[in-house]
Design a protein around this motif. Structure first.
Motif, PDB file in Angstrom:
ATOM      1  N   ASP A 254      20.373   1.935   6.394  1.00 31.23           N
ATOM      2  CA  ASP A 254      19.708   1.261   7.514  1.00 31.23           C
ATOM      3  C   ASP A 254      20.096   1.927   8.832  1.00 31.23           C
ATOM      4  O   ASP A 254      21.259   1.917   9.231  1.00 31.23           O
ATOM      5  CB  ASP A 254      20.125  -0.223   7.527  1.00 31.23           C
ATOM      6  N   GLU A 255      19.107   2.499   9.497  1.00 32.07           N
ATOM      7  CA  GLU A 255      19.359   3.208  10.761  1.00 32.07           C
ATOM      8  C   GLU A 255      19.876   2.280  11.852  1.00 32.07           C
ATOM      9  O   GLU A 255      20.469   2.723  12.825  1.00 32.07           O
ATOM     10  CB  GLU A 255      18.047   3.824  11.278  1.00 32.07           C
ATOM     11  N   ALA A 256      19.585   0.997  11.707  1.00 31.02           N
ATOM     12  CA  ALA A 256      19.903   0.063  12.795  1.00 31.02           C
ATOM     13  C   ALA A 256      21.300  -0.520  12.671  1.00 31.02           C
ATOM     14  O   ALA A 256      21.715  -1.310  13.505  1.00 31.02           O
ATOM     15  CB  ALA A 256      18.871  -1.053  12.847  1.00 31.02           C
ATOM     16  N   VAL A 257      22.015  -0.159  11.614  1.00 33.35           N
ATOM     17  CA  VAL A 257      23.394  -0.648  11.477  1.00 33.35           C
ATOM     18  C   VAL A 257      24.334   0.546  11.499  1.00 33.35           C
ATOM     19  O   VAL A 257      24.229   1.447  10.668  1.00 33.35           O
ATOM     20  CB  VAL A 257      23.596  -1.432  10.166  1.00 33.35           C
ATOM     21  N   LEU A 258      25.233   0.546  12.451  1.00 28.45           N
ATOM     22  CA  LEU A 258      26.195   1.640  12.543  1.00 28.45           C
ATOM     23  C   LEU A 258      27.294   1.441  11.504  1.00 28.45           C
ATOM     24  O   LEU A 258      27.941   0.396  11.476  1.00 28.45           O
ATOM     25  CB  LEU A 258      26.803   1.689  13.941  1.00 28.45           C
TER      26      LEU A 258
ATOM     27  N   ALA B 100      22.095   8.235   0.915  1.00 26.78           N
ATOM     28  CA  ALA B 100      22.393   9.094   2.068  1.00 26.78           C
ATOM     29  C   ALA B 100      22.706   8.192   3.258  1.00 26.78           C
ATOM     30  O   ALA B 100      21.814   7.578   3.827  1.00 26.78           O
ATOM     31  CB  ALA B 100      21.215  10.010   2.382  1.00 26.78           C
ATOM     32  N   VAL B 101      23.966   8.108   3.618  1.00 23.69           N
ATOM     33  CA  VAL B 101      24.374   7.205   4.691  1.00 23.69           C
ATOM     34  C   VAL B 101      23.723   7.634   6.013  1.00 23.69           C
ATOM     35  O   VAL B 101      23.751   8.815   6.363  1.00 23.69           O
ATOM     36  CB  VAL B 101      25.913   7.199   4.847  1.00 23.69           C
ATOM     37  N   LYS B 102      23.125   6.673   6.693  1.00 26.36           N
ATOM     38  CA  LYS B 102      22.515   6.980   7.994  1.00 26.36           C
ATOM     39  C   LYS B 102      23.185   6.140   9.079  1.00 26.36           C
ATOM     40  O   LYS B 102      23.656   5.044   8.809  1.00 26.36           O
ATOM     41  CB  LYS B 102      21.027   6.661   7.963  1.00 26.36           C
ATOM     42  N   ALA B 103      23.174   6.635  10.297  1.00 25.41           N
ATOM     43  CA  ALA B 103      23.781   5.956  11.450  1.00 25.41           C
ATOM     44  C   ALA B 103      25.265   5.700  11.203  1.00 25.41           C
ATOM     45  O   ALA B 103      25.659   4.629  10.760  1.00 25.41           O
ATOM     46  CB  ALA B 103      23.063   4.641  11.786  1.00 25.41           C
ATOM     47  N   PHE B 104      26.072   6.706  11.465  1.00 22.86           N
ATOM     48  CA  PHE B 104      27.483   6.562  11.135  1.00 22.86           C
ATOM     49  C   PHE B 104      28.401   7.117  12.220  1.00 22.86           C
ATOM     50  O   PHE B 104      27.981   7.918  13.061  1.00 22.86           O
ATOM     51  CB  PHE B 104      27.797   7.276   9.811  1.00 22.86           C
TER      52      PHE B 104
END
Length: 993
Positions: free
Chosen positions: A471-475, A494-498
């Motif tokens: 989820d791009e909206a959760v860091l 694939a981890v996004k927004a990290f």
DNA sequence: AGCTAATCCTA
DNA sequence: GTAGGATTAGCTA
């Protein structure tokens, strides 16, 4: 103070009105939860603005605006209505849900600290045309954020359009592709076709295709109208002849006015700093939680301490709908409003510094309670935690696995931590939980091995976690994320927004100690986490994590997520406060997935070549051993420097030269070579034995052990945070020290091979550190030599010793080369003398002469030392900082060492930054060129990148890779010397290099 | 079993 | 003279 617009400036002109309509129709409806206020278009607008502005802070990719304005239509009463009263006459009133958003979007613009421009009697398009023209006249560039065809007439070499919703660039080529005519003919085309939406008449029966064909044939509209009688097709001819006057009216309607009497000149549209608190206040009022979180984080604002802004808007079924194009809530409607200088606005850095301070104090005393952690054993509870993470827009996580090797590790458990800034109870500020996924029952003996009870089915839990991680909206925050990233990648996630706390620490505090979790926890939280060996044991009795008791695992694993989250809260605000956010965002974070993919790919190693080499080396080593025992007249352990020293300097009575730190006789190659030169046979045998046994033990014997059982490839592990300078390091196995200098050593490289139908391509920077030196120290002769492409060491020798480059003796060049390297290493007479085997006094002479010939070098060295002494750190050309806390040591040795390191760091570190940038860019560049599937980046060796490429794509890929690498410093840094990359493809690494 | 020193491989 | 990691021996626990 705005400075006058100049060449290289770039203005972004945002078509605010156009955006509102498109966003309203394109985006799903969205309302504010508290009162149902429709805010979909506002949300889309804010997200787009934020994206544009964060790109703006990035100097390394894409277009960087220096000026920006958002432009709106003011009212429907424009000069066009006077020319043609029917213009835009059929427009329906705007949808009810859109009405209140006109004013909100103007509020949003102001919250972003951006000028909001509108003018009575003119459409937004005319104002945009005027500013675009002004920018071009000033020699600058303009990008219009819109996809409206009415604006395409403005496109040219210096004016582009960008469709913010489709993320698409529109230039001259795109206009021609879409409409069949170049931008300057768009007016003619639109005059003929008309526009039913705006009620521009045009010629019946003529659409864009016909219009383009006609314009192609006649050149332009005036010629066409003149020669209209000659058009062959009857119907077409009659229509055009009959409507000549209407076409001329249409032309007036569609031609944008480029001389609107704008109140603000270009210079006052210069991009201002973001006002974090002000923007956060507005976003909170809108309850855009995810964007609030992102903005707060990026501007170093503590969102919980900001009151939502007072945004009052009349709306609802009975609210009076304003004139279509009028923002009636806007009291300054007729005048453009620039950011107000007198508004109190804390600078981003100051607020971030205060926040960093407050966080550090708070979390250094907020206790950690391992007993408070939750074990999640059912899907509903997990879903609730994931929802909570979504709601906050932030979480920390950690994975527990069966192996330290990310390529072999199997997922055993997952921990999660959440931050509730508003919690009243200190114990509720951070909540953490552990989700056991694959714990086994029993002790791992014959009785055990089954899954332990009370665990969510693996696939179900993973599916839920995937939703969160992607989820791009959760860091997502993790410590040493590359490990977890790679493990999850192998499970299709694939981890996004990290963010990675290890990388945060590395960027902030390189040179100030380690960046592992235990060290950071002690340093920032004053807390010592449970040691791994206390849950899994150590040594022979160590168990894999799947056999750890779940309660015990919860206390350990949840703590890791907890600590990680706390570290993030403390470290992240420092990024802005200490001005290293760009380094983190452009050189560290984006490299992480790139490296994870490289590690996952691995490289093919030919086991047979290694085993054959190993056999040869074993034979040769045995032969040397026989000779050595013969000469020494006894058997001993040749690999033991202690025993060897006793034989050589004790029993045989050879003259011992140097001693080691611990007082032993040194048996280094240097010493042994000296002895050999005096005619002793034994030392040279020892040297040769060492070379052979080194190659055998470290490479030919060890490498096969790293071949992965599944894919038969070798997967090294890169560390992003191991060096002080910004270089990577490679381990298990270290593929950055594969031999190359000797013929025997190079044979090992022949074992690194390309798959069938592929080649290995090696691309390396030529003399990158000397080029960086020429740039940073600004040395005229060096810059000239690199510009002319001449032999840099020969030039140095010629300059120093007065020997002509033609026919220069090898020894002279060799000395100059050693001196050049010495300079990079923060030269000392002692070291140079050692390297060249000359007297210290002679080395001193060389150095003195070098400084005389290249006085800028001495200046650079002194300036760098002074910078390190005064500020405690030095910087690379991209702003990476390396700290030297001991530079002021009273111990001469310690101080000198720190000074040399400080001189070297900007050079080595800048070169490292350059190749990092290349690595980050090369994959997208390959994908864009359609080579994404045929070219894979496998390895990095400091100034060299190794790719595996399908045969057919080799030539094209090579050119592209070289180009990306040579231009990697741009546009952030324009180097004073060209970067040169040599690249070669072959079946194995030895031939490619 | 875990640590340091010595050595040697790389850029 | 800078920056790393791996191996071995040999010591300490």
């Amino acid at each position: 103070m705005p400075s006058a617009m100049k060449k290289d400036d770039h203005i972004f002109l945002i078509d605010g009105s156009g955006f509102i309509f498109r966003a309203f129709h394109a985006l799903p409806p969205l309302t504010r939860k508290s009162d149902g206020l429709p805010v979909g278009a506002v949300s889309g607008f804010c997200n787009m603005l934020w994206k544009l502005l964060t790109q703006a802070r990035d100097t390394s990719v894409g277009v960087t605006p220096t000026h920006l304005a958002v432009i709106f239509d003011f009212s429907s009463k424009t000069f066009r209505k006077e020319i043609y009263p029917e213009y835009k006459a059929h427009r329906p009133p705007p949808p009810e849900d859109l009405v209140p958003q006109f004013a909100l979007i103007r509020e949003a613009t102001r919250a972003f600290n951006l000028p909001c421009i509108e003018m009575e009697g003119y459409e937004a398009d005319d104002i945009i045309a005027t500013y675009a023209d002004l920018a071009v006249k000033a020699g600058a560039e303009a990008t219009i954020i819109s996809s409206d065809k009415d604006l395409m007439q403005l496109v040219g070499p210096k004016v582009h359009m960008y469709d913010g919703m489709k993320d698409r660039q529109i230039g001259v080529a795109e206009v021609i592709e879409k409409w069949g005519v170049p931008p300057e003919k768009m007016i003619d085309l639109q005059s003929l076709t008309g526009d039913s939406v705006d009620n521009v008449p045009g010629v019946p029966g003529i659409g864009p295709k016909t219009a383009a064909t006609l314009l192609e044939e006649f050149g332009d509209l005036d010629t066409l109208l003149e020669k209209a009688e000659t058009i062959k097709q009857k119907k077409r001819r009659e229509n055009i002849v009959a409507n000549k006057d209407l076409v001329k009216v249409s032309r007036e309607l569609v031609t944008l006015k480029r001389d609107c009497p704008v109140e603000l000149d270009l210079d006052s549209l210069a991009l201002d700093d973001q006002d974090g608190p002000k923007l956060v206040a507005f976003l909170k009022a809108m309850s855009f939680n995810s964007l609030t979180r992102r903005v707060a984080e990026a501007t170093g604002t503590e969102a919980s301490e900001i009151e939502p802004a007072d945004v009052s808007v009349e709306w609802g079924a009975d609210a009076h709908g304003p004139d279509l194009d009028t923002g009636d809530a806007d009291t300054e409607a007729s005048s453009a409003s620039a950011p107000k200088a007198n508004e109190p606005s804390l600078s981003g850095e100051a607020t971030a510094a205060a926040l960093a301070q407050a966080r550090a104090e708070r979390f250094s005393s907020l206790p950690i309670d391992n007993k408070a952690y939750v074990t999640i054993r059912d899907l509903d509870t997990l879903a609730a935690w994931v929802d909570a993470a979504r709601d906050k827009g932030l979480c920390a996580f950690d994975t527990e696995t069966t192996s330290l090797d990310a390529m072999q590790a199997e997922l055993v458990g997952f921990s999660l931590a959440l931050y509730d800034e508003d919690a009243e109870d200190d114990k509720q500020v951070i909540r953490a939980a552990y989700i056991p996924l694959a714990h086994k029952s029993g002790q791992g003996d014959l009785l055990g091995g089954g899954l332990a009870e009370g665990q969510i089915p693996f696939d179900d839990a993973l599916a839920t976690l995937k939703e969160l991680l992607e989820d791009e909206a959760v860091l997502k925050v993790a410590q040493n994320l590359k490990y977890d990233y790679l493990v999850m990648l192998r499970y299709g996630i694939a981890v996004k927004a990290f963010d990675d706390t290890m990388l945060l620490s590395y960027v902030l505090d390189s040179g100030m100690g380690g960046h592992g979790m235990d060290a950071l926890s002690e340093k920032w939280l004053g807390h010592k986490p449970i040691p791994y060996k206390e849950v899994a044991g150590s040594g022979k009795s160590m168990i894999t994590f799947d056999y750890v008791d779940i309660d015990r695992a919860t206390a350990y694993a949840a703590e890791d997520a907890d600590v990680t989250l706390r570290l993030w809260l403390v470290l992240k605000p420092r990024l802005i406060a200490e001005r290293v956010a760009t380094v983190y965002e452009r050189l560290e974070r984006p490299l992480l997935p790139v490296l994870a993919r490289m590690e996952e790919r691995g490289i093919s190693v030919d086991r047979q070549i290694l085993s054959r080499l190993s056999g040869e080396l074993a034979q040769r080593a045995a032969a040397y051993e026989d000779e050595i025992y013969e000469l020494a007249d006894e058997k001993f352990n040749i690999g033991s420097p202690k025993q060897l020293g006793e034989i050589l300097f004790g029993k045989m009575g050879l003259p011992g030269g140097k001693k080691t730190k611990s007082g032993q006789w040194s048996t280094s190659v240097q010493v042994l070579d000296d002895l050999a030169a005096e005619g002793h046979p034994l030392p040279s045998k020892i040297v040769e034995w060492r070379q052979v046994s080194k190659l055998k033990s470290t490479y030919t014997d060890a490498l096969p052990g790293y071949i992965h059982p599944e894919d038969k490839r070798v997967h090294t592990s890169y560390s992003l945070a191991a060096t002080t300078t910004g270089r990577l390091s490679s381990s298990e196995p270290n593929l950055q020290n594969i031999p190359v200098r000797t013929a025997d050593g190079r044979k090992i490289r022949t074992a690194f091979v390309a798959n069938k139908g592929h080649k290995l391509l090696s691309a390396d920077y030529s003399q990158i550190e000397l080029r960086v030196l020429a740039h940073v120290a600004d040395i005229a002769q060096l810059k000239q030599a690199f510009a002319d492409g001449i032999d840099i060491h020969a030039m140095t020798a010629s300059e120093m010793f007065g020997v002509p480059v033609e026919g220069m003796p090898g020894e002279v060049r060799r000395r100059a080369k050693a001196i050049n390297f010495g300079i990079i290493y923060g030269i000392s007479a002692f070291g140079l003398a050692n390297q060249l085997g000359i007297e210290r006094s002679e080395a001193s002479e060389y150095i003195k002469r070098y400084f005389e010939r290249f006085p800028g070098i001495k200046d650079y060295m002194e300036a760098t030392k002074a910078q390190a002494r005064d500020h405690g750190f030095v910087e690379t050309i991209f702003g990476r900082r390396i700290h030297y806390p001991e530079i002021r040591s009273s111990n001469h040795q310690v101080r000198s060492f720190n000074e040399r390191a400080a001189i070297n760091a900007p050079i080595q570190g800048s070169a490292a930054d350059v190749i990092r940038r290349a690595m980050i860019r090369v994959e997208p560049a390959l994908v864009e060129a359609g080579l994404g599937d045929q070219v894979k980046m496998l390895l990095q060796v400091h100034d060299e990148l190794i790719f595996e490429i399908e045969d057919a794509a080799v030539d094209q890929a090579r050119d592209l890779i070289v180009s990306v690498m040579e231009n990697a410093s741009m546009p952030a840094v324009s180097m004073a010397v060209p970067l040169q990359v040599d690249a070669r493809a072959a079946l194995n690494w030895d031939e490619a290099h």
